[in-house]
Design a protein around this motif. Sequence first.
Motif, mmCIF file in Angstrom:
data_model
loop_
_atom_site.group_PDB
_atom_site.id
_atom_site.type_symbol
_atom_site.label_atom_id
_atom_site.label_comp_id
_atom_site.label_asym_id
_atom_site.label_seq_id
_atom_site.Cartn_x
_atom_site.Cartn_y
_atom_site.Cartn_z
ATOM 1 N N THR A 29 -57.517 -40.227 32.699
ATOM 2 C CA THR A 29 -58.688 -41.044 33.050
ATOM 3 C C THR A 29 -58.361 -42.062 34.140
ATOM 4 O OG1 THR A 29 -58.148 -42.538 31.228
ATOM 5 C CG2 THR A 29 -59.765 -40.801 30.788
ATOM 6 N N GLN A 30 -57.086 -42.401 34.289
ATOM 7 C CA GLN A 30 -56.662 -43.337 35.333
ATOM 8 C C GLN A 30 -55.658 -42.620 36.236
ATOM 9 O OE1 GLN A 30 -55.491 -46.331 32.280
ATOM 10 N NE2 GLN A 30 -56.639 -47.769 33.540
ATOM 11 N N LEU A 31 -56.153 -42.158 37.383
ATOM 12 C CA LEU A 31 -55.318 -41.349 38.273
ATOM 13 C C LEU A 31 -54.119 -42.126 38.798
ATOM 14 C CD1 LEU A 31 -58.009 -39.357 40.305
ATOM 15 C CD2 LEU A 31 -56.769 -38.666 38.254
ATOM 16 N N ASP A 32 -54.258 -43.445 38.942
ATOM 17 C CA ASP A 32 -53.144 -44.234 39.453
ATOM 18 C C ASP A 32 -51.966 -44.239 38.472
ATOM 19 O OD1 ASP A 32 -54.833 -45.713 37.744
ATOM 20 O OD2 ASP A 32 -53.982 -47.605 38.422
ATOM 21 N N VAL A 33 -52.275 -44.103 37.179
ATOM 22 C CA VAL A 33 -51.209 -44.037 36.167
ATOM 23 C C VAL A 33 -50.401 -42.757 36.348
ATOM 24 C CG1 VAL A 33 -50.735 -43.823 33.685
ATOM 25 C CG2 VAL A 33 -52.447 -45.464 34.500
ATOM 26 N N ALA A 34 -51.105 -41.637 36.550
ATOM 27 C CA ALA A 34 -50.426 -40.360 36.780
ATOM 28 C C ALA A 34 -49.664 -40.385 38.103
ATOM 29 C CB ALA A 34 -51.437 -39.218 36.776
ATOM 30 N N LYS A 35 -50.251 -41.019 39.102
ATOM 31 C CA LYS A 35 -49.592 -41.132 40.410
ATOM 32 C C LYS A 35 -48.256 -41.859 40.274
ATOM 33 C CE LYS A 35 -50.182 -43.038 45.061
ATOM 34 N NZ LYS A 35 -51.029 -43.874 45.945
ATOM 35 N N GLN A 36 -48.266 -42.977 39.556
ATOM 36 C CA GLN A 36 -47.031 -43.749 39.355
ATOM 37 C C GLN A 36 -46.005 -42.933 38.564
ATOM 38 O OE1 GLN A 36 -48.339 -47.370 37.481
ATOM 39 N NE2 GLN A 36 -49.561 -47.999 39.250
ATOM 40 N N TRP A 37 -46.483 -42.168 37.594
ATOM 41 C CA TRP A 37 -45.590 -41.336 36.782
ATOM 42 C C TRP A 37 -44.917 -40.276 37.657
ATOM 43 C CZ3 TRP A 37 -45.417 -36.151 35.097
ATOM 44 C CH2 TRP A 37 -44.595 -35.913 33.984
ATOM 45 N N LEU A 38 -45.692 -39.663 38.559
ATOM 46 C CA LEU A 38 -45.137 -38.661 39.466
ATOM 47 C C LEU A 38 -44.172 -39.295 40.466
ATOM 48 C CD1 LEU A 38 -48.301 -36.463 40.116
ATOM 49 C CD2 LEU A 38 -46.211 -35.741 38.957
ATOM 50 N N GLU A 39 -44.487 -40.494 40.917
ATOM 51 C CA GLU A 39 -43.586 -41.197 41.840
ATOM 52 C C GLU A 39 -42.221 -41.436 41.191
ATOM 53 O OE1 GLU A 39 -45.829 -44.676 42.814
ATOM 54 O OE2 GLU A 39 -46.948 -43.697 44.455
ATOM 55 N N ALA A 40 -42.235 -41.684 39.871
ATOM 56 C CA ALA A 40 -40.979 -41.907 39.144
ATOM 57 C C ALA A 40 -40.117 -40.643 39.100
ATOM 58 C CB ALA A 40 -41.269 -42.394 37.726
ATOM 59 N N LEU A 41 -40.733 -39.483 39.328
ATOM 60 C CA LEU A 41 -39.994 -38.214 39.359
ATOM 61 C C LEU A 41 -39.395 -37.947 40.736
ATOM 62 C CD1 LEU A 41 -42.415 -35.848 37.388
ATOM 63 C CD2 LEU A 41 -40.475 -37.143 36.504
ATOM 64 N N ALA A 42 -39.631 -38.881 41.674
ATOM 65 C CA ALA A 42 -39.109 -38.762 43.047
ATOM 66 C C ALA A 42 -39.626 -37.501 43.743
ATOM 67 C CB ALA A 42 -37.582 -38.784 43.045
ATOM 68 N N ILE A 43 -40.916 -37.212 43.537
ATOM 69 C CA ILE A 43 -41.548 -36.075 44.206
ATOM 70 C C ILE A 43 -42.067 -36.536 45.570
ATOM 71 C CG2 ILE A 43 -43.555 -34.513 44.129
ATOM 72 C CD1 ILE A 43 -43.147 -34.415 41.087
ATOM 73 N N GLU A 44 -41.804 -35.728 46.569
ATOM 74 C CA GLU A 44 -42.239 -36.053 47.929
ATOM 75 C C GLU A 44 -43.760 -36.250 47.964
ATOM 76 O OE1 GLU A 44 -42.248 -33.798 52.251
ATOM 77 O OE2 GLU A 44 -40.661 -33.323 50.815
ATOM 78 N N ASP A 45 -44.223 -37.100 48.873
ATOM 79 C CA ASP A 45 -45.649 -37.422 48.967
ATOM 80 C C ASP A 45 -46.384 -36.336 49.766
ATOM 81 O OD1 ASP A 45 -48.020 -38.733 48.673
ATOM 82 O OD2 ASP A 45 -47.668 -40.146 50.319
ATOM 83 N N TYR A 46 -46.570 -35.183 49.137
ATOM 84 C CA TYR A 46 -47.251 -34.060 49.796
ATOM 85 C C TYR A 46 -48.727 -34.371 50.004
ATOM 86 C CZ TYR A 46 -43.114 -31.265 48.551
ATOM 87 O OH TYR A 46 -41.837 -30.781 48.417
ATOM 88 N N ALA A 47 -49.304 -33.784 51.048
ATOM 89 C CA ALA A 47 -50.723 -34.021 51.354
ATOM 90 C C ALA A 47 -51.630 -33.537 50.229
ATOM 91 C CB ALA A 47 -51.087 -33.344 52.670
ATOM 92 N N TRP A 48 -51.197 -32.504 49.511
ATOM 93 C CA TRP A 48 -52.020 -31.907 48.455
ATOM 94 C C TRP A 48 -51.839 -32.578 47.091
ATOM 95 C CZ3 TRP A 48 -48.510 -30.430 44.864
ATOM 96 C CH2 TRP A 48 -47.234 -30.065 45.321
ATOM 97 N N LEU A 49 -50.865 -33.472 46.980
ATOM 98 C CA LEU A 49 -50.524 -34.037 45.671
ATOM 99 C C LEU A 49 -51.701 -34.717 44.963
ATOM 100 C CD1 LEU A 49 -48.000 -34.061 43.936
ATOM 101 C CD2 LEU A 49 -47.380 -36.268 44.925
ATOM 102 N N PRO A 50 -52.577 -35.466 45.674
ATOM 103 C CA PRO A 50 -53.708 -36.100 44.977
ATOM 104 C C PRO A 50 -54.623 -35.121 44.230
ATOM 105 C CG PRO A 50 -53.413 -37.099 47.135
ATOM 106 C CD PRO A 50 -52.490 -35.915 47.083
ATOM 107 N N LEU A 51 -54.635 -33.855 44.646
ATOM 108 C CA LEU A 51 -55.451 -32.856 43.942
ATOM 109 C C LEU A 51 -54.938 -32.614 42.516
ATOM 110 C CD1 LEU A 51 -55.910 -30.186 46.776
ATOM 111 C CD2 LEU A 51 -57.650 -31.760 45.910
ATOM 112 N N PHE A 52 -53.694 -33.015 42.250
ATOM 113 C CA PHE A 52 -53.083 -32.724 40.951
ATOM 114 C C PHE A 52 -52.718 -33.983 40.173
ATOM 115 C CE2 PHE A 52 -52.451 -28.956 43.507
ATOM 116 C CZ PHE A 52 -52.888 -27.963 42.648
#
Length: 304
Positions: free
Chosen positions: A173-196
């Motif tokens: 429900t809060q996309l920024d929470v998932a975004k921060q969680w993915l950032e903690a995995l050190a995943i590159e900032d791909y252009a398509w990442l917001p879709l997921f």
Amino acid sequence: MALPWLHDTEQRLAQSFRAQRFHHAQLFCGPIGVGKFALAEQLANSLLCHNMTQHLLATANSTLMPCGYCKSCALTLAGTHPDKRVTQVDGQSIGVDDIRAISDFMHHSAAQNGNKVVIIENCDKMTTAAANALLKTLEEPSNSRFLILTSSQVSQLPATILSRCAKTDVKVTQLDVAKQWLEALAIEDYAWLPLFYSQPLQVQQWQAQNQLQNIDSLYKFATEFKQSHNFTELVTIINKQPELIRIFTLFLSEQLKQQLLQGMSFDAYQAAQQALHDFLQNNTQILGLNLPLAVSRLAYTLRK
């Protein structure tokens, strides 16, 4: 690693349990990669924990969590708990024998003198006979017996099953929470990442499988699809992992939406989306389809 976007859902389940409104059959629905199975596992392990009920009653705002140190938790951690059963798809479907085995499991006494719990992952894969067999178990609930079902395609479930379960929509429900969680995995900032951002575990799985570069290649193909004439790499990627064709068509669909916003006629947009839908349907349902030819035809249609 904790899944922070599930915290509110965990609290609601705990409140239901404390208020003695907890249903014996729980159905977790939501998209792939949102954590339905992780939630089911946590709930199952909590229901088996000898200290969970005492902890819940003592702590008003707690979530359903196993203590981690009782005998039951030790068995769970070892993967040998006799009162826990997990049923997953073996092949294309969950058969009636799988469900009969669950019913038999539920009717026997609990080895640890506590609860017995069954998880059925992707329960929408049950055959008609399997669903009917499960219905008998759902209609005759027993004390200290719990069924936890997960589904990414709840529309495929019979209404008779749905009506006998407590349904929980599992989502980010809060996309920024998932975004921060993915950032903690050190995943590159791909252009398509917001879709997921709404399916973070899908991205984590791609990372574990070293698939992120392939996903990025599919995205680049989608952005240049109408101008491209060489689809060899695209076909190679999809042939190696046919399930990625859904990701490629998602990327193409997003490109079409952008073109609609930029002035594409609605008729042309609808025709292109229909061609994309047909392409996906044909390549997921027709065995032995000539993929290079299908890709070339799709490109030709979209260019028009």
